[in-house]
Every structure is written in structure tokens, then in C-alpha cells.
Motif scaffolding. Sequence first.
Motif, PDB file in Angstrom:
ATOM      1  N   ILE A  32       0.844  -1.201   0.000  1.00 61.99           N
ATOM      2  CA  ILE A  32       0.000   0.000   0.000  1.00 61.99           C
ATOM      3  C   ILE A  32       0.873   1.241   0.000  1.00 61.99           C
ATOM      4  O   ILE A  32       1.893   1.307   0.690  1.00 61.99           O
ATOM      5  N   THR A  33       0.460   2.223  -0.787  1.00 59.82           N
ATOM      6  CA  THR A  33       1.173   3.497  -0.792  1.00 59.82           C
ATOM      7  C   THR A  33       0.132   4.615  -0.936  1.00 59.82           C
ATOM      8  O   THR A  33      -1.060   4.354  -1.055  1.00 59.82           O
ATOM      9  N   HIS A  34       0.580   5.839  -0.890  1.00 56.33           N
ATOM     10  CA  HIS A  34      -0.372   6.947  -1.000  1.00 56.33           C
ATOM     11  C   HIS A  34       0.325   8.200  -1.484  1.00 56.33           C
ATOM     12  O   HIS A  34       1.551   8.314  -1.442  1.00 56.33           O
ATOM     13  N   ASP A  35      -0.499   9.130  -1.959  1.00 57.56           N
ATOM     14  CA  ASP A  35       0.000  10.485  -2.191  1.00 57.56           C
ATOM     15  C   ASP A  35      -0.918  11.422  -1.412  1.00 57.56           C
ATOM     16  O   ASP A  35      -1.656  10.989  -0.546  1.00 57.56           O
ATOM     17  N   GLU A  36      -0.894  12.690  -1.736  1.00 57.15           N
ATOM     18  CA  GLU A  36      -1.716  13.670  -1.019  1.00 57.15           C
ATOM     19  C   GLU A  36      -3.199  13.349  -1.136  1.00 57.15           C
ATOM     20  O   GLU A  36      -4.002  13.750  -0.302  1.00 57.15           O
ATOM     21  N   ARG A  37      -3.550  12.605  -2.201  1.00 58.59           N
ATOM     22  CA  ARG A  37      -4.954  12.450  -2.547  1.00 58.59           C
ATOM     23  C   ARG A  37      -5.531  11.099  -2.177  1.00 58.59           C
ATOM     24  O   ARG A  37      -6.588  11.020  -1.581  1.00 58.59           O
ATOM     25  N   ASN A  38      -4.851  10.013  -2.532  1.00 64.89           N
ATOM     26  CA  ASN A  38      -5.439   8.675  -2.375  1.00 64.89           C
ATOM     27  C   ASN A  38      -4.491   7.661  -1.761  1.00 64.89           C
ATOM     28  O   ASN A  38      -3.268   7.773  -1.898  1.00 64.89           O
ATOM     29  N   TYR A  39      -5.077   6.655  -1.112  1.00 61.45           N
ATOM     30  CA  TYR A  39      -4.354   5.446  -0.710  1.00 61.45           C
ATOM     31  C   TYR A  39      -4.655   4.373  -1.749  1.00 61.45           C
ATOM     32  O   TYR A  39      -5.816   4.211  -2.157  1.00 61.45           O
ATOM     33  N   VAL A  40      -3.611   3.654  -2.179  1.00 55.52           N
ATOM     34  CA  VAL A  40      -3.767   2.705  -3.281  1.00 55.52           C
ATOM     35  C   VAL A  40      -2.978   1.427  -2.991  1.00 55.52           C
ATOM     36  O   VAL A  40      -2.068   1.420  -2.159  1.00 55.52           O
ATOM     37  N   VAL A  41      -3.331   0.351  -3.714  1.00 51.54           N
ATOM     38  CA  VAL A  41      -2.677  -0.948  -3.515  1.00 51.54           C
ATOM     39  C   VAL A  41      -1.977  -1.360  -4.806  1.00 51.54           C
ATOM     40  O   VAL A  41      -2.580  -1.307  -5.886  1.00 51.54           O
ATOM     41  N   ARG A  42      -0.734  -1.789  -4.662  1.00 52.47           N
ATOM     42  CA  ARG A  42       0.013  -2.272  -5.846  1.00 52.47           C
ATOM     43  C   ARG A  42      -0.440  -3.694  -6.162  1.00 52.47           C
ATOM     44  O   ARG A  42      -0.233  -4.613  -5.354  1.00 52.47           O
ATOM     45  N   ALA A  43      -1.025  -3.859  -7.346  1.00 49.66           N
ATOM     46  CA  ALA A  43      -1.570  -5.176  -7.715  1.00 49.66           C
ATOM     47  C   ALA A  43      -0.469  -6.228  -7.814  1.00 49.66           C
ATOM     48  O   ALA A  43      -0.700  -7.404  -7.526  1.00 49.66           O
ATOM     49  N   ASP A  44       0.740  -5.807  -8.213  1.00 46.34           N
ATOM     50  CA  ASP A  44       1.810  -6.791  -8.400  1.00 46.34           C
ATOM     51  C   ASP A  44       2.491  -7.168  -7.081  1.00 46.34           C
ATOM     52  O   ASP A  44       3.331  -8.051  -7.045  1.00 46.34           O
ATOM     53  N   VAL A  45       2.135  -6.493  -5.996  1.00 52.59           N
ATOM     54  CA  VAL A  45       2.755  -6.798  -4.706  1.00 52.59           C
ATOM     55  C   VAL A  45       1.760  -7.467  -3.756  1.00 52.59           C
ATOM     56  O   VAL A  45       2.093  -8.431  -3.076  1.00 52.59           O
ATOM     57  N   CYS A  46       0.528  -6.989  -3.740  1.00 53.94           N
ATOM     58  CA  CYS A  46      -0.475  -7.503  -2.794  1.00 53.94           C
ATOM     59  C   CYS A  46      -0.694  -9.008  -3.004  1.00 53.94           C
ATOM     60  O   CYS A  46      -0.941  -9.456  -4.113  1.00 53.94           O
ATOM     61  N   ASN A  47      -0.599  -9.765  -1.911  1.00 57.17           N
ATOM     62  CA  ASN A  47      -0.832 -11.204  -1.994  1.00 57.17           C
ATOM     63  C   ASN A  47      -2.160 -11.612  -1.372  1.00 57.17           C
ATOM     64  O   ASN A  47      -2.420 -12.801  -1.141  1.00 57.17           O
ATOM     65  N   GLY A  48      -2.977 -10.595  -1.035  1.00 57.29           N
ATOM     66  CA  GLY A  48      -4.311 -10.900  -0.509  1.00 57.29           C
ATOM     67  C   GLY A  48      -4.319 -11.482   0.886  1.00 57.29           C
ATOM     68  O   GLY A  48      -5.292 -12.120   1.283  1.00 57.29           O
ATOM     69  N   CYS A  49      -3.258 -11.218   1.675  1.00 57.72           N
ATOM     70  CA  CYS A  49      -3.175 -11.844   3.000  1.00 57.72           C
ATOM     71  C   CYS A  49      -4.270 -11.357   3.943  1.00 57.72           C
ATOM     72  O   CYS A  49      -4.616 -12.032   4.898  1.00 57.72           O
ATOM     73  N   GLY A  50      -4.786 -10.155   3.694  1.00 58.94           N
ATOM     74  CA  GLY A  50      -5.898  -9.653   4.499  1.00 58.94           C
ATOM     75  C   GLY A  50      -5.497  -8.957   5.786  1.00 58.94           C
ATOM     76  O   GLY A  50      -6.362  -8.530   6.551  1.00 58.94           O
ATOM     77  N   ALA A  51      -4.185  -8.806   6.031  1.00 61.72           N
ATOM     78  CA  ALA A  51      -3.758  -8.196   7.301  1.00 61.72           C
ATOM     79  C   ALA A  51      -4.229  -6.754   7.451  1.00 61.72           C
ATOM     80  O   ALA A  51      -4.320  -6.238   8.553  1.00 61.72           O
TER      81      ALA A  51
END
Length: 411
Positions: A32-51
Motif C-alpha cells: 500500500i502506498t499513497h500520495d496527497e490524494r489517495n491510498y492505493v494498492v500495488r496489484a503486483d505486490v499484494c498477496n491478498g493476506c488480508g492483514a
Amino acid sequence: MGAPDIIKQHLIDPEICIRCNTCEDACPIDAITHDERNYVVRADVCNGCGACLGPCPTGAIDNWRTMLKSEAYPIETQLLWDELPASLPLPADVETGTAPDASLPETGQEPQTQQVEASRHTSPKAPWSAAHPYVNLHGVRAPVTATVAGNYRLTAEDASSDVHHLVLDFGQHFFPVLEGQAIGIVPPGTDAAGKPHYIRMYSIASPRDGERPGYNNLALTVKRVEQDHEGRPVRGVASNFLCDLARGDEVRVVGPFGSTFLMPNHREASVMMICTGTGSAPMRAMTERMRRNLAQFDGQRMLFFGARNARELPYFGPLMKLPPSLLDIHFAFSRDPGQPRRYVQDAIREAGARVAGLLNDPHGHVYICGLKGMEDGVLAAFGEVCAGAGLAWRELETTMKAEGRLHIETY
Ligand SMILES: Cc1cc2nc3c(=O)[nH]c(=O)nc-3n(C[C@H](O)[C@H](O)[C@H](O)COP(=O)(O)OP(=O)(O)OC[C@H]3O[C@@H](n4cnc5c(N)ncnc54)[C@H](O)[C@@H]3O)c2cc1C
Ligand code: SF4
Ligand code: SF4
């Protein structure tokens, strides 16, 4: 020809997300990362662990889109969103029976059941005896309007921090809360880009039956932000709005939020509350809950409270009036004229034997709330007092997290 790669892309709803950073802290692999505007998820990194699902106070984190891997939304696109795109059907030539990775969580799954990586510190679930919280009753599209019933400065007039005790009345709106939960405030107006200000979170400082029992109201503890974290002058949007409100003014509120930082309700439960500044808000709520229902709580109650000095400490006067039998209070002042600097972790070390005893008690629950910087020092002090008592903190920490006994909320 093999079946096309199908993923469940993990997305964050920008309309609900309150930019609290909790998910970014909770993600063990920095997806997960963010800028001034939004929080977003990197599809190529997220493994769906749900933490990240359980800790998210709003549920904005729990959005998934089944799609071709090759068409996953890049973060550059997600960062520009004002709302989530609609779900699109898979291309007709893709076999509908093709299952996405079975390890990925289903939309809407119960967050408390998710596991958090051992290296993360806060528990992903509430104490077993906590009352069931209402969450997200009022979203950004339908905030509830509360009326200011009172607004009082808590810190001394000459103190450097301006902290206010704000009482909000919800009239006849259904807005049930529990100690440890937070609400979102919708500041009026727009930001420099002409967009509505995003929602800011504030911990509830009163118990579930109201600041005034029997009234449909709650209290907040708000620090006026006049400097950013680097000490540069700023005018915090929401905190200044709240601190300047007068009795009778109206405020738009969303929430309530939070399903893990909740107090235990069983008789043997002991609580250790560690806070700085406005981190005292949930501790006040829990203490007041226990004070009003003392016959129901047989356990210990310890409070470690850090501030620059007594004049900067919200609720110092009322705290001093509480009998030691109700609350075992340990203050730590870092800028007390003529005194050596003392931080909450110093006070924890001094009370080492009692602290270790409570950590090792299966009914002992720990709550840490305040500025981000305090967490490492407090956990290091736990390590030291445990070593002094012949306990292995790392193992104890894992147990406490798994049992919903270690709760950390820093901002
Ligand atoms: C779960 C949760 C509970 C919270 N509970 C409380 C609470 O009980 N009481 C409370 O006062 N706040 C609380 N906060 C913080 C609150 O949500 C706001 O972030 C804070 O009031 C600043 O908002 P603002 O709009 O005034 O400042 P902004 O306009 O958002 O920020 C202005 C600038 O100040 C910086 N800044 C933001 N917050 C701080 C800060 N605290 N100290 C120094 N600089 C800062 C920002 O980085 C930015 O540069 C909580 C946050 C979370 C996530
Ligand atoms: S599901 Fe797991 S990997 Fe994906 S963003 Fe959440 S915590 Fe990170
Ligand atoms: S509201 Fe949820 S999705 Fe948004 S930053 Fe906080 S934890 Fe992340």
C-alpha cells in the motif's frame, strides 16, 4: 493455450477512505502506498493476506475486482480516482469457471478473523469480551449532523498546546459508540484543488452511555494543529475548525469507526493504558466506563500518561481527583522545569514488576495511543521489564496479539 491470468485486484474506495494510514502500517509487504490524494494498492505486490482488512476503520480497504491480470489498474491510475470504477465483466472468451487464487479473501469477509504478521505490533482483533461495535453507520454520502453542546479548553491558557474538550449532541440520530472507537469529522469547504476536504478521525473521549449519561452525546479531545510534524507553521483544517466551534454550531459526522481497539467487559479483566497528548481520549472513555460501573470490574487499572508538563496535560485536574483504587496513575513529564526529562517508557520501567505481571496475565489488556513516535519506546520498555521478570517479550507479544490483548493506535 493456457487459461488467461485472472486476479482479484485489491482496491481502496477513495470515497470512504479517510487517509488514516492504518492499512499502510498494517501491510507486512508494503503493497500500500499513497500520495496527497489517495491510498492505493500495488496489484503486483499484494498477496491478498488480508492483514490490512481488520485494522481499517472504515471498510474502504475491502474492495476486490476479478479481472485479467494484464488489465489490472496501475497505482498511477488509482491515485487519480475520485471513486472506484464499476466492476467490468470478464471478456466473453474467458472461461467463467476459472477460479481466482483461492487464497485471496472474499469481499466482505469478517475482518477479525484475519491474521497479522508476527512482526506487526497491534492486535487484529478485539478482546474476546468486548461488546460488539457498530461500524460505518453513516458514510461520507450520508453524514449525520451533530450540534455542539460545549467546547472547553483543557490545557492551561499559557500552555504551548491548545487542546479542547468538545461535546457533540446527536439529537435523535442513532449513533451508538463504544469506548476506543473514533468518529470522522467532515470539515466544511474545499481544499486548494477545489475538492471537499477529506475526513479526519477523532477518538471518542466519553463512554458508551454518553458524556452525560442518558444523553445522546459524546466528547472529543482535539488538539489545535498549528505546526506540522517538522515544526513549520500550518493551520490544520479540521482541528482548527473543531477548536473554534461555538455552542449550537453544527458538525457533519461519519462513522463510528473501529472494531479492535475496544475494552474488555469481563470481571477479571485488567487494563494498562499508555498515552500521550490527545491519545488520552480513548483512555478517558474506558476509565469513565469503569468508574461508572465499578462493581463490574475486579481487575487492575494502570495509566501511563506522558506530556511536556502538567499544564500541557489534558484532563490533569480531573485525573488528580481519581482515587488510586480506581486508577493507578503514572505521569511522565518531558519538560518539567527543574526536573529531569521523563517519558512514558521511563515510568513503565519504574513500575516494571506490575507491568510485567499485567502483560503476563491472560486477562491483561494493553492500550497504547498517541503520537507515532511513542510506540517503539514503549515496546522496548516492555521488552526490558519482561526480561527483568524472566519473561520472553517476543513470545508474549505474539500471544497478546493473537488474544486481542495488545492494541496500538498512533497518528
Ligand atoms: C484513529 C485516529 C484517531 C485520532 N484521534 C485524535 C484525537 O482524539 N484528537 C486529535 O486531536 N487528533 C486525533 N487524530 C488526528 C486527527 O485525525 C487529525 O489528523 C489532526 O487533528 C490534524 O488534522 P488537521 O485537519 O487539523 O490538520 P491537516 O490539515 O490534516 O494537517 C496540517 C499539517 O499538519 C500536519 N499534522 C497533522 N496532524 C498533526 C498532529 N497531530 N501534530 C502535528 N502535525 C500534524 C500534517 O502532516 C499537515 O502537514 C486521530 C487520528 C486517527 C487516525
Ligand atoms: S491484503 Fe495483505 S498484502 Fe494486500 S494490501 Fe492488505 S495487508 Fe498488504
Ligand atoms: S480508511 Fe482504511 S483504506 Fe483508508 S487509509 Fe485508513 S485504513 Fe487505509
